[in-house]
Design a protein around this motif. Structure first.
Motif, PDB file in Angstrom:
ATOM      1  N   VAL A  95      -2.118   7.656   8.821  1.00 13.10           N
ATOM      2  CA  VAL A  95      -2.082   6.218   8.522  1.00 13.10           C
ATOM      3  C   VAL A  95      -1.782   5.382   9.763  1.00 13.10           C
ATOM      4  O   VAL A  95      -2.043   4.171   9.766  1.00 13.10           O
ATOM      5  CB  VAL A  95      -1.054   5.897   7.423  1.00 13.10           C
ATOM      6  CG1 VAL A  95      -1.485   6.496   6.091  1.00 13.10           C
ATOM      7  CG2 VAL A  95       0.344   6.372   7.809  1.00 13.10           C
ATOM      8  N   GLU A 107       0.865  -1.177   0.000  1.00  9.45           N
ATOM      9  CA  GLU A 107       0.000   0.000   0.000  1.00  9.45           C
ATOM     10  C   GLU A 107       0.899   1.223   0.000  1.00  9.45           C
ATOM     11  O   GLU A 107       1.914   1.278   0.694  1.00  9.45           O
ATOM     12  CB  GLU A 107      -0.915   0.020   1.218  1.00  9.45           C
ATOM     13  CG  GLU A 107      -1.524   1.376   1.582  1.00  9.45           C
ATOM     14  CD  GLU A 107      -2.426   2.007   0.533  1.00  9.45           C
ATOM     15  OE1 GLU A 107      -2.892   1.301  -0.375  1.00  9.45           O
ATOM     16  OE2 GLU A 107      -2.666   3.225   0.633  1.00  9.45           O
ATOM     17  N   TYR A 160       2.735   9.709   4.177  1.00 11.22           N
ATOM     18  CA  TYR A 160       3.144   9.509   5.570  1.00 11.22           C
ATOM     19  C   TYR A 160       4.401  10.334   5.802  1.00 11.22           C
ATOM     20  O   TYR A 160       5.377  10.236   5.049  1.00 11.22           O
ATOM     21  CB  TYR A 160       3.424   8.032   5.840  1.00 11.22           C
ATOM     22  CG  TYR A 160       3.696   7.653   7.280  1.00 11.22           C
ATOM     23  CD1 TYR A 160       3.149   8.353   8.343  1.00 11.22           C
ATOM     24  CD2 TYR A 160       4.492   6.548   7.575  1.00 11.22           C
ATOM     25  CE1 TYR A 160       3.379   7.985   9.661  1.00 11.22           C
ATOM     26  CE2 TYR A 160       4.737   6.157   8.883  1.00 11.22           C
ATOM     27  CZ  TYR A 160       4.179   6.881   9.932  1.00 11.22           C
ATOM     28  OH  TYR A 160       4.410   6.504  11.236  1.00 11.22           O
ATOM     29  N   PHE A 216       4.440  -1.399   3.272  1.00  7.43           N
ATOM     30  CA  PHE A 216       3.949  -0.024   3.262  1.00  7.43           C
ATOM     31  C   PHE A 216       5.007   0.882   2.654  1.00  7.43           C
ATOM     32  O   PHE A 216       6.159   0.916   3.106  1.00  7.43           O
ATOM     33  CB  PHE A 216       3.597   0.451   4.673  1.00  7.43           C
ATOM     34  CG  PHE A 216       2.953   1.805   4.695  1.00  7.43           C
ATOM     35  CD1 PHE A 216       1.641   1.972   4.274  1.00  7.43           C
ATOM     36  CD2 PHE A 216       3.669   2.926   5.094  1.00  7.43           C
ATOM     37  CE1 PHE A 216       1.049   3.224   4.263  1.00  7.43           C
ATOM     38  CE2 PHE A 216       3.084   4.181   5.095  1.00  7.43           C
ATOM     39  CZ  PHE A 216       1.770   4.337   4.677  1.00  7.43           C
ATOM     40  N   SER A 244       0.734   5.264   0.627  1.00  5.82           N
ATOM     41  CA  SER A 244      -0.058   6.371   1.159  1.00  5.82           C
ATOM     42  C   SER A 244       0.878   7.472   1.625  1.00  5.82           C
ATOM     43  O   SER A 244       2.052   7.230   1.896  1.00  5.82           O
ATOM     44  CB  SER A 244      -0.908   5.918   2.356  1.00  5.82           C
ATOM     45  OG  SER A 244      -1.948   5.064   1.986  1.00  5.82           O
ATOM     46  N   VAL A 253      -4.443   2.350   8.702  1.00  2.00           N
ATOM     47  CA  VAL A 253      -3.814   1.794   7.501  1.00  2.00           C
ATOM     48  C   VAL A 253      -2.583   0.974   7.851  1.00  2.00           C
ATOM     49  O   VAL A 253      -2.440  -0.179   7.412  1.00  2.00           O
ATOM     50  CB  VAL A 253      -3.464   2.903   6.491  1.00  2.00           C
ATOM     51  CG1 VAL A 253      -2.645   2.332   5.332  1.00  2.00           C
ATOM     52  CG2 VAL A 253      -4.736   3.546   5.955  1.00  2.00           C
TER      53      VAL A 253
END
Length: 325
Positions: free
Chosen positions: A192, A181, A185, A207, A183, A196
């Protein structure tokens, strides 16, 4: 350079990923090729791009730049874990965006053509498509994997419940499911941590934080705001700068007292966070790449990490403990 597995997958990637969003619109092609040369020399293996990068509708400028770099020396391709993303508009007509089976197939074929390769190592769903079921999405991706055109599938900008739903449907089809994933951050954006990151850790999903410098806010020095380019010059980023000016000033003083560059500290902080596989850095210049590369050698003490938490408090940990008894 250090390496780690991408979540539960057997795939090994470098602890930093090279983001290519600036290649084309900001960074000239020759400079982009130089950065990629240096990244490979430094042991960076994860190269991240997207079909929409380049910001000319339907042209995939950045993917083309990477494809021409591979063409110059085909041996480079086997040294790179090549990740791209699809979802955004690649045309003005219907079925030229989102995650329908039709667009997934078309987007994959077009990315393969632009990149000059026979496979995408990590195909990432760039955003959530609330109008398309996971049954349809996985059916389309399953075919691409069976054809050898895609090896692994990841997500980007997905909420925890989207990730969990995707994994449930994948398992019902006996598929590996998502392996990553991506995202936002950073010290300034820690949302997150609520759901997440815990979801990724629970499901063995790697991640890949993007925007680790929060659009440049954690790198722009005092008095240099007017010279900012790229994302650091965007109105949204400048508004955020005003909102966090005092906190950023305190952070830059903290870094100065430590004798470290703020951007280097911000990346090092991410590399210390549980569940983080590889921050995606987006250098505009070779000098910026070298600065980011040096972050892998910076070790922060527990005391320093605690002080950074005080400067940039997160949401309070994982949900529901972060907001419930």
């Amino acid at each position: 350079m250090k390496y780690t597995n991408l979540g539960r997958a057997g795939l090994t990637v470098s602890r930093l990923g090279l983001g290519t969003m600036n290649f084309g619109p900001v960074t000239p092609e020759a400079d982009a090729h130089q950065i990629m040369d240096r990244a490979l020399e430094a042991g960076v293996t994860l190269f991240d791009t997207a079909d929409i990068y380049g910001w000319k509708l339907g042209e995939g400028i950045t993917e083309q730049i990477i494809g021409r770099w591979f063409e110059q020396d085909p041996s480079r391709r086997e040294k790179v874990v090549l990740a791209t993303k699809m979802y955004g508009p690649m045309g003005r007509g219907p079925n030229t965006n989102r995650l329908s089976a039709l667009h997934i197939r078309r987007a994959c074929e077009e990315s393969l053509r632009r990149l000059g390769t026979d496979r995408i190592d990590l195909l990432q769903l760039h955003h959530v498509d609330r109008s398309t079921s996971w049954e349809e999405i996985w059916q389309a991706l399953e075919i691409l994997v069976a054809q050898g055109k895609v090896l692994y599938v990841g997500s980007s900008n997905h909420a925890a419940w989207h990730i969990v739903t995707a994994q449930q449907e994948a398992r019902s089809r006996n598929l590996l499911g998502l392996v990553s994933e991506q995202s936002p951050y950073s010290l300034l954006e820690r949302t997150v941590e609520l759901e997440v990151l815990p979801a990724c850790e629970a499901h063995g999903i790697g991640f890949l934080p993007y925007s680790p410098l929060q659009g440049g806010l954690l790198a722009v020095s005092d008095g240099q705001e007017g010279k900012a380019v790229g994302r650091a010059a965007e109105p949204k980023t400048r508004r955020s700068l005003e909102r966090h000016r005092d906190r950023l000033a305190a952070y830059k003083k903290w870094c100065a007292d430590l004798g470290q560059d703020p951007s280097r500290v911000a990346l090092a902080w991410l590399l210390h966070q549980p569940g983080v596989t590889a921050p995606i850095i987006g250098p505009r210049t070779l000098a910026q790449f070298e600065q980011s590369l040096s972050a892998t050698r910076l070790k922060l003490t527990d005391e320093q990490l605690t002080e950074l938490d005080a400067l940039f408090p997160g949401p309070g940990g994982a949900a529901p403990e972060a907001y419930a008894w």
